[in-house]
Write a protein that holds these residues in place. Structure first.
Motif, short mmCIF file in Angstrom:
data_model
loop_
_atom_site.label_atom_id
_atom_site.label_comp_id
_atom_site.label_asym_id
_atom_site.label_seq_id
_atom_site.Cartn_x
_atom_site.Cartn_y
_atom_site.Cartn_z
N LEU A 161 1.24 12.34 -5.47
CA LEU A 161 2.79 12.71 -5.20
C LEU A 161 3.60 11.96 -6.10
O LEU A 161 4.33 12.84 -6.73
CB LEU A 161 3.07 12.51 -3.92
N ASN A 177 11.37 10.43 -2.66
CA ASN A 177 9.91 10.62 -2.15
C ASN A 177 8.99 9.42 -2.84
O ASN A 177 8.28 8.77 -2.43
CB ASN A 177 9.22 11.97 -2.36
N ASN A 209 3.13 9.30 8.04
CA ASN A 209 1.75 9.76 7.54
C ASN A 209 1.02 8.42 7.21
O ASN A 209 1.51 7.44 6.78
CB ASN A 209 1.57 10.63 6.22
N ASP A 212 -3.29 4.76 -1.20
CA ASP A 212 -3.58 5.98 -1.03
C ASP A 212 -3.52 7.28 -1.99
O ASP A 212 -2.45 7.40 -2.53
CB ASP A 212 -2.58 6.35 0.34
N MET A 265 7.16 11.74 5.13
CA MET A 265 6.43 10.90 4.47
C MET A 265 6.19 9.52 5.09
O MET A 265 5.23 9.15 5.02
CB MET A 265 7.27 10.79 3.13
N MET A 301 -0.97 10.00 -1.76
CA MET A 301 0.35 9.55 -2.02
C MET A 301 0.57 9.20 -3.47
O MET A 301 1.64 9.56 -4.08
CB MET A 301 0.65 8.29 -0.95
N ARG A 316 6.18 2.15 0.82
CA ARG A 316 5.11 1.88 1.97
C ARG A 316 3.80 1.44 1.56
O ARG A 316 3.40 0.77 2.33
CB ARG A 316 4.74 3.40 2.39
N HIS A 317 3.61 1.25 0.17
CA HIS A 317 2.65 0.32 -0.31
C HIS A 317 2.99 -1.06 -0.62
O HIS A 317 2.14 -1.74 -1.18
CB HIS A 317 2.00 1.23 -1.69
N ILE A 370 7.17 6.36 -1.03
CA ILE A 370 5.65 6.29 -0.89
C ILE A 370 5.57 4.68 -1.62
O ILE A 370 4.75 3.89 -1.00
CB ILE A 370 5.16 7.34 -1.97
N LEU A 410 -1.44 5.43 5.77
CA LEU A 410 -1.86 5.47 4.58
C LEU A 410 -3.25 5.23 4.58
O LEU A 410 -4.07 4.51 5.35
CB LEU A 410 -1.38 3.95 3.70
#
Length: 757
Positions: free
Chosen positions: A648, A722, A599, A642, A596, A645, A729-730, A726, A601
């Motif tokens: 998910l 997860n 990958n 994304d 995760m 993402m 990461r944003h 995610i 974005l």
């Protein structure tokens, strides 16, 4: 670096040449056939092939396998043409009608060049009476469950030794680790007290020479039920079509070197079993089991030991990688501080000298020196300046062009260093100029230590009374033999050496107008990604296969032997299949979690209500028809992120809400948008489910963290981890609010963008 005993070199060479893979005989607890060609003609047979009514004597040499074993030919042909992996593969248990009555054999197959090798291992009475799959499963399950609780490699090894000895019933089980010189040290042991303890003892490289280690790497499991056995010859001595001896490297029944049998007898053991511990395909160590009297271990128990060892190796690799990663992170922070200081200084050497604590900490050293043609600057505990200058001259003369020089026993290569072992038994040096001899050197002092060997490690050749020739004999005593090691420092670890290399690259980058700085950072990231990819491949390849085997053999057991099992036995089999499927799901989720963060974005502006409706429809497909769920979805506006993402994130949150409202007459799930927080858009998912105790809210978003029993609510404990990864990461954050039996609300934020309003 462990002790290298130079006096053993001639004997080791002789031992290494022993052809232990082509001894031409097998152990007598089974028989062997070798097949060749499309018609699978028998070209080798051991002398103990049982006599069967209507079949020729001599093992059927020259006959087609199909004529003698018509019920097995098709299966053998298919498996030989489509092997699952290298090495012996168990096919099934077969019953042969012999002149002495029916006899059961475990049949295994492997390829040896152009030959197909079949080994029929006679099923022992112990195998018939105990250690079935359902009996072993609770032990296997408890072992896997206990692995994450082990804090150190030693504790991991201790768990393995206890379980292996319990499963096999041997008098003693050792976990044995090889060092860089291939000496081995016993890290863990479990025993009955019948045999002496070897815990913490070291055994020399000569005990397991190079060709034996290669066989251990290729053939993971080896058993010798009776060291007093009489070898059964294989006829003929060479393959007729090639004139070459039969290679038994992958054989289960392969006979044992006479030197090894003598070694076992001298050790006071009459039965042994070893399981190889492989980490990333390399031989890390062995599990070595011994029994004072002869002992057969059933195939089911051996397969269980192999399975436990593979799981152990994966956990071991993860733990060692984790420790190494922590050390690399700490060293990276030190290096970053040094680089920042050097970037601010006109002369980078001055920056190093102004930060002595960081320079020493980078290599975990007691002293350091910066030496060029014009100056010699010392930091911490070092040899005198003239001694350092002399060492500098020796490095420049003996190792010109070397980027890095590392040793933990300097006096063995540079005899004058014997005068200052108290400050510089170990040296790590980097060249910091491509044109002139200039070095940064780190020093470690002598650490005097006592090594406890399992007997005098010296092997000597003695005259064999029978032949009058010199023959290598193993030692007869395994009493503790102590050796004091001097003039050696603690070894430099790979992360420390790499940190020194990285510093050198950075220094050269500064000297060369910092042109290589970005390249060095890119190289570090690439190395980290490769390590992650290697670990993911190791997990997916080595862990999935055993689970598939468990499911496959369990389903075979259920379909073929189900009518012979009790209700409780069938329940056990069903439980094993369910647990293996759950473990496979866990592996998939772990891999997804590890990938995760890597990958890229692909952020776009999108309609959150459309995304929510899409995910809601998908989630409702798996809801039981008799459930009533009332959805409340507020206007959510647009979000910038994304879409894959974010989908998910919503899938995990909706899945949790549906799952934890399962007991409600009418489930209520609301999705909305709250007031902005710290300049970010806030979204929430609220339900009226079982909720949770806020005292444990900190555990919600961790890997494997669960607040409800798996018997009540299924899951792996990775979904919310997860979600957090995610969202973070944003650039956002996640949190939750809830109360027991009063529902829960999960919030996540996304950075506001002008185009997202």
């Amino acid at each position: 670096m462990p002790i290298a005993l130079s006096r053993q070199a001639p004997e080791l060479t002789a031992c290494d040449r022993e052809p232990i893979h082509i001894l031409g005989s097998v152990q007598p607890h089974g028989f062997l056939l070798a097949l060749e060609g499309d018609d699978r003609r028998i070209v080798h047979a051991s002398a103990n092939v049982p006599e069967m009514p209507g079949q020729p004597a001599g093992g059927g040499l020259g006959e087609a396998f199909a004529r003698l074993f018509p019920d097995l030919d098709a299966e053998v042909g298919h498996q030989a043409a489509h092997p699952e992996r290298e090495g012996a593969q168990y096919l099934r248990t077969v019953t042969l009608e012999t002149t002495d009555g029916p006899r059961a054999y475990d049949l295994a197959l492997h390829r040896s060049g152009a030959l197909t090798i079949l080994e029929f291992e006679e099923v022992s009475s112990e195998a018939a009476s105990g250690r079935s799959l359902d009996a072993l499963y609770p032990r296997l399950n408890a072992f896997v469950a206990g692995l994450p609780e082990a804090r150190t490699v030693g504790e991991l090894c201790g768990l393995l030794a206890v379980d292996i000895r319990h499963i096999t019933g041997f008098d003693r089980a050792l976990v044995y680790r090889f060092d860089r010189d291939w000496h081995g040290t016993v890290l863990a042991e479990d025993g009955t007290g019948v045999l002496p303890s070897y815990l913490d003892l070291r055994f020399p490289v000569s005990d397991i020479p190079a060709q034996a280690r290669e066989l251990y790497r290729r053939n993971r499991l080896r058993i010798i039920p009776d060291a007093g056995y009489a070898p059964v010859p294989i006829a003929p001595g060479t393959t007729p079509s090639t004139g070459e001896p039969l290679d038994l490297s992958q054989s289960i029944l392969r006979s044992v070197s006479p030197v090894h049998v003598e070694y076992m007898r001298n050790m006071g053991t009459m039965a042994s079993m070893s399981v190889s511990i492989l980490v990333d395909g390399a031989l890390w160590g062995l599990i070595s089991c011994h029994n004072r009297t002869p002992r057969r271990v059933p195939l089911q128990a051996r397969n269980a030991c192999d399975f436990l060892t593979r799981i152990f190796a994966l956990q071991l690799a993860a733990k060692e990688r984790g420790a190494e990663a922590e050390q690399r992170l700490a060293l990276g922070a030190i290096q970053a501080r040094l680089l920042a200081s050097m970037a601010e200084e006109e002369n980078f050497l001055d920056a190093l000298l102004r930060h002595p604590a960081d320079v020493l900490a980078l290599a975990d050293a007691a002293g350091a020196a910066v030496v060029t043609r014009d100056q010699c600057r010392l930091l911490g505990a070092t040899p005198s300046e003239p001694e350092v200058q002399a060492l500098y001259a020796w490095l420049a003369a003996q190792h010109p062009g070397s980027d890095v020089y590392v040793t933990e026993a300097l006096s063995e290569e540079y005899p004058p260093a014997a005068a200052f072992t108290d400050t510089a038994s170990g040296v790590l040096a980097i060249s910091i100029s491509q044109k002139y001899a200039s070095y940064v050197l780190w020093f470690r002092p002598e650490v005097v230590r006592t090594v406890k060997w399992g007997g005098d490690p010296t092997k000597t050749a003695t005259v064999d009374p029978g032949s009058g020739q010199d023959r290598l004999h193993p030692r007869k005593s395994f009493e503790i033999w102590k050796e004091t090691v001097k003039a050696r420092a603690l070894p430099w670890t790979v992360p420390v050496a790499d940190a020194a290399k990285d510093l050198r690259a950075s220094v050269l980058g500064i000297v060369l107008r910092r042109a290589e700085e970005l390249a060095a950072l890119s190289e570090e990231l690439q190395r980290s990604n490769k390590e992650l990819e290697a670990f993911s491949y190791s997990v997916s390849h080595d862990l999935r296969a055993p689970f598939r085997h468990i499911v496959g053999y369990s389903e075979l057991l259920r379909s073929r032997e189900g009518d012979r099992l009790s209700n409780k036995g069938r329940h056990y089999v069903d439980t094993i299949i369910e647990a293996a499927f759950s473990a496979g799901t866990l592996v998939d989720n772990l891999l997804a979690f590890s990938q995760m963060g890597r990958n890229a974005l692909n952020r776009i502006s999108g309609d959150m209500n459309a995304l929510v409706e899409e995910v809601r429809r998908k989630a409702m497909r798996d809801v039981a028809p008799d459930r009533t769920i009332r959805w409340t979805i507020e206007p959510l506006g647009r979000a910038y992120g994304d879409p894959v993402m974010l989908r998910l994130v919503l899938e995990n949150l909706f899945s949790n809400a549906i799952k934890y409202t399962r007991g409600r007459t009418e489930a209520s799930i609301a999705v909305g948008r709250a007031a902005p927080r710290d300049g970010q858009a806030v979204f929430f998912v609220r339900d009226n489910g079982v909720g949770f105790d806020m005292a444990y809210v900190g555990k919600l978003f961790g890997v494997f963290q669960r607040l409800h029993r798996v018997e009540d609510f299924e899951g792996t404990g990775i979904g919310l981890a997860n979600v957090r990864r995610i969202v973070e990461r944003h650039g956002g954050e996640v949190w939750a609010e809830g109360a027991l039996d009063a529902g829960a609300t999960f919030y996540f934020t996304l950075p506001l963008r002008e185009e997202a309003h």
